[in-house]
Design a protein around this motif. Structure first.
Motif, PDB file in Angstrom:
ATOM      1  N   GLN A 269      35.075   2.788  -2.391  1.00  0.00           N
ATOM      2  CA  GLN A 269      34.986   2.580  -0.940  1.00  0.00           C
ATOM      3  C   GLN A 269      35.033   1.089  -0.621  1.00  0.00           C
TER       4      GLN A 269
ATOM      5  N   GLU B 253      43.237   4.799   1.945  1.00  0.00           N
ATOM      6  CA  GLU B 253      43.632   6.098   2.487  1.00  0.00           C
ATOM      7  C   GLU B 253      44.261   5.908   3.864  1.00  0.00           C
TER       8      GLU B 253
ATOM      9  N   GLN C  85      42.610   7.330   7.238  1.00  0.00           N
ATOM     10  CA  GLN C  85      41.423   6.605   7.717  1.00  0.00           C
ATOM     11  C   GLN C  85      41.826   5.266   8.337  1.00  0.00           C
TER      12      GLN C  85
ATOM     13  N   ARG D  12      33.594   2.339   6.811  1.00  0.00           N
ATOM     14  CA  ARG D  12      33.948   2.553   5.408  1.00  0.00           C
ATOM     15  C   ARG D  12      35.341   3.196   5.274  1.00  0.00           C
ATOM     16  N   VAL D  13      36.126   2.718   4.297  1.00  0.00           N
ATOM     17  CA  VAL D  13      37.449   3.307   4.041  1.00  0.00           C
ATOM     18  C   VAL D  13      37.531   3.676   2.558  1.00  0.00           C
ATOM     19  N   ASP D  14      37.996   4.917   2.287  1.00  0.00           N
ATOM     20  CA  ASP D  14      38.191   5.327   0.892  1.00  0.00           C
ATOM     21  C   ASP D  14      39.463   4.684   0.350  1.00  0.00           C
TER      22      ASP D  14
ATOM     23  N   MET E  46      38.202   7.166  -6.899  1.00  0.00           N
ATOM     24  CA  MET E  46      38.030   6.761  -5.499  1.00  0.00           C
ATOM     25  C   MET E  46      36.920   5.720  -5.423  1.00  0.00           C
TER      26      MET E  46
ATOM     27  N   GLU F 138      33.962  -1.507   2.402  1.00  0.00           N
ATOM     28  CA  GLU F 138      33.183  -1.609   3.650  1.00  0.00           C
ATOM     29  C   GLU F 138      33.903  -2.610   4.548  1.00  0.00           C
TER      30      GLU F 138
END
Ligand SMILES: O=C([S-])c1cc(C(=O)S)c[n+]([C@@H]2O[C@H](COP(=O)(O)O)[C@@H](O)[C@H]2O)c1
Ligand code: NI
Length: 394
Positions: A335, A360, A363, A342-344, A333, A337
């Motif tokens: 991230q 993801e 999100q 923030r999105v995984d 995983m 920005e």
């Protein structure tokens, strides 16, 4: 990829872990030297001894408490002891992370915040040695991944400071949430809260079976004697990078007489019980009847519970089962920005190279709804932020 594999057929405790690590080849004197970097070094004496259980030679770790203490420590006291040491930062962070997880589990059980938890047994000197010792071991081996088998917890009741507790002890059960366990092999506690937190914090994945090229095996001996050898086995091994083949089970049933409302009910139960995937395929059955093939992918060891759920919650009178090999890419995983937060992002790694990624969905969907955007715009922004963040050619 270099791994350590914990084979927990007789569970795990903090001292079994230390014994197994030394038996695997870690220098016991190095481990003691590192533990002596704790300010409470005068309160314990750690030593290792070769012993046998059921004819298996392994290492017994002894943690002798030198001073009588009634110290009932809080999380902050333990964090202070760890921070006051001259241990390296990675070891300090790992040890504190494990104690926090332990405090959260105790907090859940006793209805308190982690900070308010009054550690008694699990905050004693031997627990500090076991947990800090485990952090030193993880740092020493520095493997790419730590894997573990399902964990045997034992059965019956155990006497502890709270009085008689069911096995697994409530803190152990809380720590093992989301981890495959086995119970009832012996009448006694095979996995303690300290053992559970080592796996809950340290293990990257739990697998029923594994293809590995074994480089070393170590046995850590427990204190109690059971009908089975009370030992923790650890392997140091190489597994092929990028792809992992695991033996799993497919269970199927053809259904042509069921109320369609029942499907989501049984699906939910199957997922809750640990199904790895549940899906439906439209089929035409005999006499031209339209039907549905219900397929459940699961760990081989979950065959009985899955079968019971299918029999209980569907109309079928039988199921088909067959073993399947599941080949998995390694995942990691990262991230991204974005301007909305923030999105995984899940990255798929094949033979050591990141070759694809996937933001993801949940999100991205939440961002799209909150900001009145279309989903494509959110995915595009995430992908833009990831440009150059990982190199697909390396
Ligand atoms: O000390 C506390 S609060 C404690 C809590 C619980 C709960 O499950 S809550 C259980 N125990 C028992 O103490 C011993 C020591 O465990 P280690 O992990 O330090 O070896 C063990 O039998 C636990 O079940 C203590
Ligand atoms: Ni407790």
């Amino acid at each position: 990829m270099r791994i350590i594999y914990y084979d927990c057929f007789s569970g795990i405790s903090g001292d079994m872990n230390l014994g197994a690590m030394v038996d695997l080849g870690m220098d016991g004197e190095y481990l003691v030297g590192e533990l002596n970097k704790l300010s409470i070094r005068d309160s314990f004496h750690v030593w290792f001894e070769k012993q046998q259980k059921h004819g298996i030679t392994g290492t017994k770790a002894h943690v002798d408490q030198l001073k009588h203490e009634h110290a009932h420590r809080h999380l902050l006291d333990i964090e202070e002891i760890i921070d006051d040491s001259t241990l390296n930062q990675r070891v300090r962070e790992t040890a504190k992370g494990m104690f926090r997880l332990l405090a959260e589990a105790e907090g859940k059980v006793h209805g308190k915040t982690p900070e308010a938890i009054h550690f008694h047994e699990v905050g004693a000197v031997d627990s500090i040695v076991d947990i800090v010792g485990a952090a030193i071991c993880f740092d020493y081996w520095n493997v790419d991944q730590v894997l573990a088998s399902p964990v045997q917890v034992g059965g019956g009741f155990v006497q502890c400071a709270h009085g008689l507790m069911p096995v697994p002890a409530p803190a152990t059960a809380a720590l093992l949430e989301g981890i495959p366990i086995r119970s009832g092999l012996v009448d006694g506690e095979t996995t303690t809260p300290t053992g559970a937190v080592i796996l809950a914090y340290g293990a990257d994945r739990f697998v029923d079976s594994l293809q590995m090229d074994v480089k070393g095996v170590g046995y850590g001996l427990g204190t109690k004697d059971f009908q089975i050898p009370n030992v923790l086995r650890v392997y140091l091994a190489e597994v092929e990078e990028g792809v992992q083949e695991e033996a799993q089970l497919m269970i199927e049933a053809n259904l042509d007489d069921m109320n369609p409302e029942y499907y989501s009910f049984v699906e939910e139960r199957l997922f809750d019980a640990g199904a790895l995937d549940v899906f439906k395929t439209p089929i035409i059955m005999k006499k031209g009847r339209p039907g549905v093939k219900l397929s459940v992918l699961c760990e081989t060891s979950n065959k009985d519970i899955m079968t019971e759920l299918i029999f209980t919650h569907t109309t079928t009178l039988g199921v088909r089962t067959y073993p399947v090999g599941k080949v998995m890419m390694e995942r990691k995983m990262i991230q991204a920005e974005t301007i909305w937060g923030r999105v995984d992002v899940k990255v798929g790694i094949y033979k050591g190279k990141p070759i694809k990624h996937k933001p993801e969905y949940e999100q991205c969907a939440a961002i799209a709804k909150e900001n009145n955007l279309d989903l494509i715009r959110v995915y595009d922004e995430v992908n833009k932020q990831l440009e150059g963040k990982y190199d697909r050619t390396k």
